[in-house]
Design a protein around this motif. Sequence first.
Motif, PDB file in Angstrom:
ATOM      1  N   LYS A 105      11.827  32.266  -1.281  1.00  0.00           N
ATOM      2  CA  LYS A 105      12.386  33.330  -1.884  1.00  0.00           C
ATOM      3  C   LYS A 105      11.707  34.360  -1.224  1.00  0.00           C
ATOM      4  O   LYS A 105      11.960  35.505  -1.582  1.00  0.00           O
ATOM      5  N   SER A 106      10.423  34.433  -0.902  1.00  0.00           N
ATOM      6  CA  SER A 106       9.529  35.429  -0.470  1.00  0.00           C
ATOM      7  C   SER A 106       8.648  34.936   0.885  1.00  0.00           C
ATOM      8  O   SER A 106       8.071  33.816   0.784  1.00  0.00           O
ATOM      9  N   ILE A 107       8.824  36.153   1.670  1.00  0.00           N
ATOM     10  CA  ILE A 107       8.109  35.566   3.128  1.00  0.00           C
ATOM     11  C   ILE A 107       7.067  36.961   3.458  1.00  0.00           C
ATOM     12  O   ILE A 107       7.530  37.998   3.158  1.00  0.00           O
ATOM     13  N   GLU A 142       3.399  47.352   8.171  1.00  0.00           N
ATOM     14  CA  GLU A 142       4.861  47.838   9.012  1.00  0.00           C
ATOM     15  C   GLU A 142       4.846  49.278   9.051  1.00  0.00           C
ATOM     16  O   GLU A 142       5.173  49.583  10.162  1.00  0.00           O
ATOM     17  N   ALA A 143       4.397  50.111   8.000  1.00  0.00           N
ATOM     18  CA  ALA A 143       4.383  51.459   8.123  1.00  0.00           C
ATOM     19  C   ALA A 143       3.264  51.985   9.145  1.00  0.00           C
ATOM     20  O   ALA A 143       3.428  52.900   9.747  1.00  0.00           O
ATOM     21  N   ASP A 144       2.065  51.124   9.162  1.00  0.00           N
ATOM     22  CA  ASP A 144       1.070  51.489  10.238  1.00  0.00           C
ATOM     23  C   ASP A 144       1.806  51.401  11.682  1.00  0.00           C
ATOM     24  O   ASP A 144       1.418  52.326  12.341  1.00  0.00           O
ATOM     25  N   LYS A 166      13.199  41.092  10.118  1.00  0.00           N
ATOM     26  CA  LYS A 166      13.208  41.179   8.650  1.00  0.00           C
ATOM     27  C   LYS A 166      14.412  41.328   8.060  1.00  0.00           C
ATOM     28  O   LYS A 166      14.873  40.854   6.994  1.00  0.00           O
ATOM     29  N   GLU A 167      15.559  41.935   8.946  1.00  0.00           N
ATOM     30  CA  GLU A 167      16.912  41.929   8.377  1.00  0.00           C
ATOM     31  C   GLU A 167      17.396  40.349   8.157  1.00  0.00           C
ATOM     32  O   GLU A 167      18.167  40.174   7.159  1.00  0.00           O
ATOM     33  N   THR A 175      12.790  37.816   0.089  1.00  0.00           N
ATOM     34  CA  THR A 175      12.103  39.245   0.185  1.00  0.00           C
ATOM     35  C   THR A 175      11.343  39.144   1.254  1.00  0.00           C
ATOM     36  O   THR A 175      10.648  37.972   1.767  1.00  0.00           O
ATOM     37  N   CYS A 176      10.806  39.997   2.056  1.00  0.00           N
ATOM     38  CA  CYS A 176      10.016  40.102   3.476  1.00  0.00           C
ATOM     39  C   CYS A 176       9.033  41.295   3.477  1.00  0.00           C
ATOM     40  O   CYS A 176       9.308  42.568   3.252  1.00  0.00           O
TER      41      CYS A 176
END
Length: 396
Positions: A105-107, A142-144, A166-167, A175-176
């Motif tokens: 469910k979440s990665i 990812e933002a960095d 990610k997609e 979620t990723c």
Amino acid sequence: MERVVGTVVRGLRGPIINTGDNIEEIVVNTVLHTAEVEGFSIEDRDIVTITESVVARAQGNYATIDDIATDIQAKFGEEKVGVIFPILSRNRFSNCLRGIARGTKSIVLMLSYPADEVGNHLVDIDELDVKGINPWTDVLSEADFRKHFGNKKHPFTGVDYIEYYKELIESEGATCEVIFSNNAKTILDYTKNVLACDIHTRLRTKRILTNNGAEKVFGLDDILVESVNGSGFNEDYGLLGSNKSTEESVKLFPNNCQPIVDGIQAKLKEVTGKTVEVMVYGDGAFKDPVGKIWELADPVVSPGFTAGLEGTPNEVKLKYLADNNFSHLRGEELKQAISEYIQNKNDDLVGAMEAQGTTPRRLTDLIGSLSDLTSGSGDKGTPMIYIQGYFDNYTK
């Protein structure tokens, strides 16, 4: 007549191989037919190599994304999973990642940088220097990454792998979060449940994680090591060495290759009276000096080979002998002196000055690279390679 040719390598065109085909019979018949058509004789210590892909196809060694998801779910349950150090490849990893995402469910996806394990770059290392970023110590979000480097596309494929992976994950309903680090322990700040996706460093990665408090640690080599709902599997390497087959399936690395290579050798011996060495090969082990990609995305170059391909070359360097031992000789005298030296060389030349500059790699890695470069990965249609004269030297 004087011999003027050394090693000869031929790509052999055979039939399209499908699940259930007798791979041993096909290889033997292809070799014999080619020898007849091309007019060459089969000799002792010739080599026939077969690409792992057609062996796996004959074995029907396939699995679906759902099969992968089932195994992931069984191993991790409902836990958030850290998926770390995957290579950047649509062919090698995209369907594996979809199965991983479908099974959880979440990665937290942790990518190594500036490049993956086999040399696919997310960013040029010189850009890290300019930005003052140390890839061995600095953890980036990812933002960095986007702030420093923007949207980077792979120079060969044109894919932004950060966005692409990610997609893929989100399209499967998970979620990723994407982070960047080269330290396996980083992922433990996000989750204690980790799937190590590296290939050649996987044992070290899993050891580091286990020794630093991880609760569940698996590698790609632990996924599909046995059949799931009738799927294919690989008991030694799991998902390592797999390739995308269809949009919903992967072809796995072939299973149990030793009986196959031994069987081909025995059949050729029966028909020709000659002992031909046989190996199954995957990726060659070489590095592209321009793209900086190390070709070896398979767990090994050869998952099966006959006994005569054990070991490493035992060769002397001709130019060393010519420049040193026999620098005073020319022409026929030089040729004769070098020939006698080769005929009387030691059985083990490790560390000897006259062997410096020769390639101390395993025979299977060298021959696998030669085979991979000959067959290519596209539409040549030569999944079998026939090599003659590889073990000959200047004297024969």
